[in-house]
Design an enzyme around this catalytic site. Sequence first.
Site, PDB file in Angstrom:
ATOM      1  N   CYS A  27      67.475  74.390 -72.274  1.00 12.26           N
ATOM      2  CA  CYS A  27      67.565  75.004 -71.321  1.00 12.26           C
ATOM      3  C   CYS A  27      66.158  75.401 -70.815  1.00 12.26           C
ATOM      4  O   CYS A  27      65.742  75.567 -69.563  1.00 12.26           O
ATOM      5  CB  CYS A  27      68.331  76.210 -71.637  1.00 12.26           C
ATOM      6  SG  CYS A  27      67.723  77.331 -72.972  1.00 12.26           S
ATOM      7  N   GLY A  54      75.481  77.549 -71.106  1.00 18.22           N
ATOM      8  CA  GLY A  54      75.787  76.218 -70.513  1.00 18.22           C
ATOM      9  C   GLY A  54      75.451  76.158 -69.075  1.00 18.22           C
ATOM     10  O   GLY A  54      74.413  76.724 -68.719  1.00 18.22           O
ATOM     11  N   SER A  55      75.948  75.253 -68.285  1.00 19.69           N
ATOM     12  CA  SER A  55      75.401  75.146 -66.789  1.00 19.69           C
ATOM     13  C   SER A  55      75.559  76.295 -66.058  1.00 19.69           C
ATOM     14  O   SER A  55      76.754  76.776 -66.137  1.00 19.69           O
ATOM     15  CB  SER A  55      75.928  73.721 -66.584  1.00 19.69           C
ATOM     16  OG  SER A  55      77.228  73.793 -66.237  1.00 19.69           O
ATOM     17  N   THR A  56      74.920  76.305 -64.950  1.00 16.37           N
ATOM     18  CA  THR A  56      75.037  77.115 -63.945  1.00 16.37           C
ATOM     19  C   THR A  56      76.399  77.231 -63.285  1.00 16.37           C
ATOM     20  O   THR A  56      77.095  78.221 -63.009  1.00 16.37           O
ATOM     21  CB  THR A  56      73.792  77.105 -62.989  1.00 16.37           C
ATOM     22  OG1 THR A  56      72.884  77.647 -63.715  1.00 16.37           O
ATOM     23  CG2 THR A  56      73.989  78.156 -61.612  1.00 16.37           C
ATOM     24  N   ARG A  57      76.766  75.847 -62.900  1.00 17.33           N
ATOM     25  CA  ARG A  57      78.262  75.773 -62.194  1.00 17.33           C
ATOM     26  C   ARG A  57      79.263  76.233 -63.031  1.00 17.33           C
ATOM     27  O   ARG A  57      80.111  77.036 -62.715  1.00 17.33           O
ATOM     28  CB  ARG A  57      78.309  74.237 -61.953  1.00 17.33           C
ATOM     29  CG  ARG A  57      79.541  73.851 -61.274  1.00 17.33           C
ATOM     30  CD  ARG A  57      80.019  72.422 -61.527  1.00 17.33           C
ATOM     31  NE  ARG A  57      79.022  71.680 -60.854  1.00 17.33           N
ATOM     32  CZ  ARG A  57      79.609  70.535 -60.139  1.00 17.33           C
ATOM     33  NH1 ARG A  57      80.730  70.737 -59.908  1.00 17.33           N
ATOM     34  NH2 ARG A  57      78.624  69.911 -59.259  1.00 17.33           N
ATOM     35  N   THR A  58      79.453  76.042 -64.356  1.00 15.08           N
ATOM     36  CA  THR A  58      80.379  76.264 -65.426  1.00 15.08           C
ATOM     37  C   THR A  58      80.255  77.910 -65.467  1.00 15.08           C
ATOM     38  O   THR A  58      81.392  78.726 -65.501  1.00 15.08           O
ATOM     39  CB  THR A  58      80.367  75.864 -66.732  1.00 15.08           C
ATOM     40  OG1 THR A  58      80.308  74.167 -66.489  1.00 15.08           O
ATOM     41  CG2 THR A  58      81.335  75.915 -67.449  1.00 15.08           C
ATOM     42  N   GLY A  59      79.107  78.248 -65.374  1.00 18.70           N
ATOM     43  CA  GLY A  59      78.724  80.015 -65.895  1.00 18.70           C
ATOM     44  C   GLY A  59      79.526  80.552 -64.421  1.00 18.70           C
ATOM     45  O   GLY A  59      80.227  81.730 -64.626  1.00 18.70           O
ATOM     46  N   GLU A 106      67.888  70.830 -62.027  1.00 19.30           N
ATOM     47  CA  GLU A 106      67.843  70.770 -63.403  1.00 19.30           C
ATOM     48  C   GLU A 106      68.275  69.382 -63.896  1.00 19.30           C
ATOM     49  O   GLU A 106      69.519  68.785 -63.613  1.00 19.30           O
ATOM     50  CB  GLU A 106      68.701  71.849 -64.118  1.00 19.30           C
ATOM     51  CG  GLU A 106      68.427  71.567 -65.790  1.00 19.30           C
ATOM     52  CD  GLU A 106      69.319  72.601 -66.291  1.00 19.30           C
ATOM     53  OE1 GLU A 106      70.505  72.562 -66.262  1.00 19.30           O
ATOM     54  OE2 GLU A 106      69.036  73.506 -67.523  1.00 19.30           O
ATOM     55  N   LYS A 139      84.549  78.207 -78.825  1.00 14.62           N
ATOM     56  CA  LYS A 139      84.772  76.933 -78.433  1.00 14.62           C
ATOM     57  C   LYS A 139      83.424  76.150 -78.097  1.00 14.62           C
ATOM     58  O   LYS A 139      82.766  76.229 -77.301  1.00 14.62           O
ATOM     59  CB  LYS A 139      85.713  76.626 -77.070  1.00 14.62           C
ATOM     60  CG  LYS A 139      85.986  75.338 -76.710  1.00 14.62           C
ATOM     61  CD  LYS A 139      86.293  75.013 -75.306  1.00 14.62           C
ATOM     62  CE  LYS A 139      85.261  74.410 -74.738  1.00 14.62           C
ATOM     63  NZ  LYS A 139      84.674  73.114 -75.105  1.00 14.62           N
TER      64      LYS A 139
HETATM   65  P1  NAD Z   1      78.672  72.787 -69.481  1.00  9.78           P
HETATM   66  O1  NAD Z   1      78.365  74.011 -68.504  1.00  9.78           O
HETATM   67  O2  NAD Z   1      78.696  71.633 -68.755  1.00  9.78           O
HETATM   68  O3  NAD Z   1      79.541  73.141 -70.886  1.00  9.78           O
HETATM   69  C1  NAD Z   1      79.136  74.048 -71.742  1.00  9.78           C
HETATM   70  C2  NAD Z   1      80.320  74.585 -72.436  1.00  9.78           C
HETATM   71  O4  NAD Z   1      81.443  74.898 -71.226  1.00  9.78           O
HETATM   72  C3  NAD Z   1      81.220  73.472 -72.956  1.00  9.78           C
HETATM   73  O5  NAD Z   1      81.751  73.787 -74.057  1.00  9.78           O
HETATM   74  C4  NAD Z   1      82.293  72.966 -72.087  1.00  9.78           C
HETATM   75  O6  NAD Z   1      83.344  72.539 -72.416  1.00  9.78           O
HETATM   76  C5  NAD Z   1      82.405  74.263 -71.520  1.00  9.78           C
HETATM   77  N1  NAD Z   1      83.356  74.407 -69.924  1.00  9.78           N
HETATM   78  C6  NAD Z   1      83.118  73.499 -69.034  1.00  9.78           C
HETATM   79  N2  NAD Z   1      84.022  74.004 -67.971  1.00  9.78           N
HETATM   80  C7  NAD Z   1      84.608  74.845 -68.321  1.00  9.78           C
HETATM   81  C8  NAD Z   1      85.271  75.972 -67.541  1.00  9.78           C
HETATM   82  N3  NAD Z   1      85.720  75.701 -66.516  1.00  9.78           N
HETATM   83  N4  NAD Z   1      85.633  77.059 -68.367  1.00  9.78           N
HETATM   84  C9  NAD Z   1      85.264  77.439 -69.540  1.00  9.78           C
HETATM   85  N5  NAD Z   1      84.463  76.601 -70.384  1.00  9.78           N
HETATM   86  C10 NAD Z   1      83.924  75.485 -69.748  1.00  9.78           C
HETATM   87  O7  NAD Z   1      77.082  72.757 -69.911  1.00  9.78           O
HETATM   88  P2  NAD Z   1      76.688  71.469 -71.107  1.00  9.78           P
HETATM   89  O8  NAD Z   1      76.510  70.399 -70.602  1.00  9.78           O
HETATM   90  O9  NAD Z   1      77.290  71.608 -72.376  1.00  9.78           O
HETATM   91  O10 NAD Z   1      74.918  71.971 -71.417  1.00  9.78           O
HETATM   92  C11 NAD Z   1      73.913  72.104 -70.706  1.00  9.78           C
HETATM   93  C12 NAD Z   1      73.580  73.071 -69.994  1.00  9.78           C
HETATM   94  O11 NAD Z   1      73.599  74.242 -70.650  1.00  9.78           O
HETATM   95  C13 NAD Z   1      72.506  72.914 -69.204  1.00  9.78           C
HETATM   96  O12 NAD Z   1      72.517  73.730 -67.872  1.00  9.78           O
HETATM   97  C14 NAD Z   1      71.342  74.162 -69.937  1.00  9.78           C
HETATM   98  O13 NAD Z   1      70.504  74.553 -69.251  1.00  9.78           O
HETATM   99  C15 NAD Z   1      72.440  74.952 -70.399  1.00  9.78           C
HETATM  100  N6  NAD Z   1      72.016  75.843 -71.386  1.00  9.78           N
HETATM  101  C16 NAD Z   1      71.337  77.034 -71.128  1.00  9.78           C
HETATM  102  C17 NAD Z   1      70.836  77.654 -72.300  1.00  9.78           C
HETATM  103  C18 NAD Z   1      70.264  79.057 -72.067  1.00  9.78           C
HETATM  104  O14 NAD Z   1      69.974  79.908 -73.246  1.00  9.78           O
HETATM  105  N7  NAD Z   1      70.081  79.637 -70.822  1.00  9.78           N
HETATM  106  C19 NAD Z   1      70.848  77.252 -73.647  1.00  9.78           C
HETATM  107  C20 NAD Z   1      71.336  75.809 -73.730  1.00  9.78           C
HETATM  108  C21 NAD Z   1      71.897  75.246 -72.559  1.00  9.78           C
END
Ligand code: NAD
Length: 492
Positions: A294, A236-241, A393, A183
């Site tokens: 990131c 993605g973001s720490t909160r979503t993780g 961040e 996705k």
């Molecule tokens: P995000 O967490 O908002 O979204 C990332 C993905 O997760 C998107 O595809 C989104 O649709 C999906 N998502 C959102 N909520 C979800 C849920 N509840 N369940 C499943 N999937 C869900 O992040 P973003 O704004 O797209 O990206 C920016 C963030 O990503 C920053 O915090 C950045 O530091 C991080 N990032 C980390 C790395 C790394 O390698 N550590 C690399 C790139 C980006």
Amino acid sequence: MDSFDPASIVVRGGHFIGGEYVDDDAARIDVARPSDGVVYASVPVADAAMIDRAVDNAFAAYRTSGWARMAPRERARILRRFADLVAADAATLAPLEALGSTRPVGDAFAWDVPYTAEGIRFYAEFADKLGGEVIATDHDHLGMTIAEPYGVIGAIAPWNFPLVMASWKIAPALAAGNAVVLKPSEMTPFSVLRLAELAVEAGVPKGIFNVVQGDGRTTGDALVRHPRIGKVTFTGSTRTGAAIMAACAETGTKPVTLELGGKSPQLVFADAPRLDDVARRIAGAIAGNAGQVCNAGSRLIVERSVADDLTARIRHIFAELKPGTTWTRGTTLPPIISEPQAARIEAIVKRTVASGAHLQCGGARADGGAPGAFYSPTILSNVTAQSEAVREEVFGPVLTVQTFDTEEEALALAQHPDYGLAAGVHSADIGRALRLVRGIEAGTVWVNRYGRTSDFMIPTGGYKRSGIGKDLGRQAYEANLRFKSVLIDLRS
Ligand code: NAD
């Protein structure tokens, strides 16, 4: 390739399931070009039923297509062909990537696309290199581990480098014999569809690499909760993780790799060789992709005696950056992904200044010659560990500056209470650099450089709330395999 006409790009939408485009009358999300805010397409939002269809399809392909069972060398051959097709498709993929993201087309053509191809090639080479091992048992037994794929990997990617971030997930998963349901971010959904088409063209069986579209709350959540998903890999973001980790725990203790946010420090000592080069590194690490990286080196921690000199040089480099659309020749400061994200950056900077920070430069929108959201590279000094721009961040071109007099102070400032993704140490004293490498709590520490090379061998991943597990390197390949232990009694 360094410019193109955005109106000339035609996008294919929908999901890509079982090697076919699939669409339905589901709710849709409009997709806008970050450079000028123009809505150019929409994507359907996959609901639980569509996720069932995608994952069931992937599972059936995993079981019946022969992908997991074929000679690994044959799988490697197909993936190398996939990599070749991606590289050869740069003239299509690069503008597609640039149109819908913050990647200037010149960069997408010269870096993102070839890097994506090379990453696929790198993992193709792993396909027949790791089958398990024979264990040291007594003479009457034969013990071994057999490496096996998980089945279907659920992969979720962010918007900041849509092709590259997706390739970090799919390449090791496919090489290890898994099927994938990916996705992408709902803000950058199209370029990975082309990747999936090319995989099929290369000979990856239909259904092995699928793409589902939609938001996080509906589509992402349904994907990670699906009972047939063997493992989840997320960037993605720490909160979503954290939400994904909880969902994986609730629905089958699924293993999960999380690449999350960062707030990475750059430590500069007065003896750092060639201050001009250091300034260029620091500026590039926070202004590249307009700070939407990131690993962005967002906290400059500099020895007091060189602080003014170094920040003056960085301001000079920032002043040379050219804001512009991703399809304009010479753009070096691309747009912020969306208006809400730009408003968030603006608000954090304003509140940090209101709490006493000095604004050395930036702090305002930039003119990119189009209605997209552009933000000037910003330097904030006179900040503390409690300042919002130091703690949070920002995910924009905002650099905070803190000064130190001793190595101990520098180390204490480098540690962030939550994040530990990456760090940079710039010093001529190798003993000191190595002490700091040991001391800094981060998944990657660069010395006298900042940022990745195109070397896929070096894994990347965070400490603390910056993540769990690794992308890239041998580790990412192994993370897509589970190991079965076998013990045979040879006496019977
Ligand atoms: P995000 O967490 O908002 O979204 C990332 C993905 O997760 C998107 O595809 C989104 O649709 C999906 N998502 C959102 N909520 C979800 C849920 N509840 N369940 C499943 N999937 C869900 O992040 P973003 O704004 O797209 O990206 C920016 C963030 O990503 C920053 O915090 C950045 O530091 C991080 N990032 C980390 C790395 C790394 O390698 N550590 C690399 C790139 C980006």
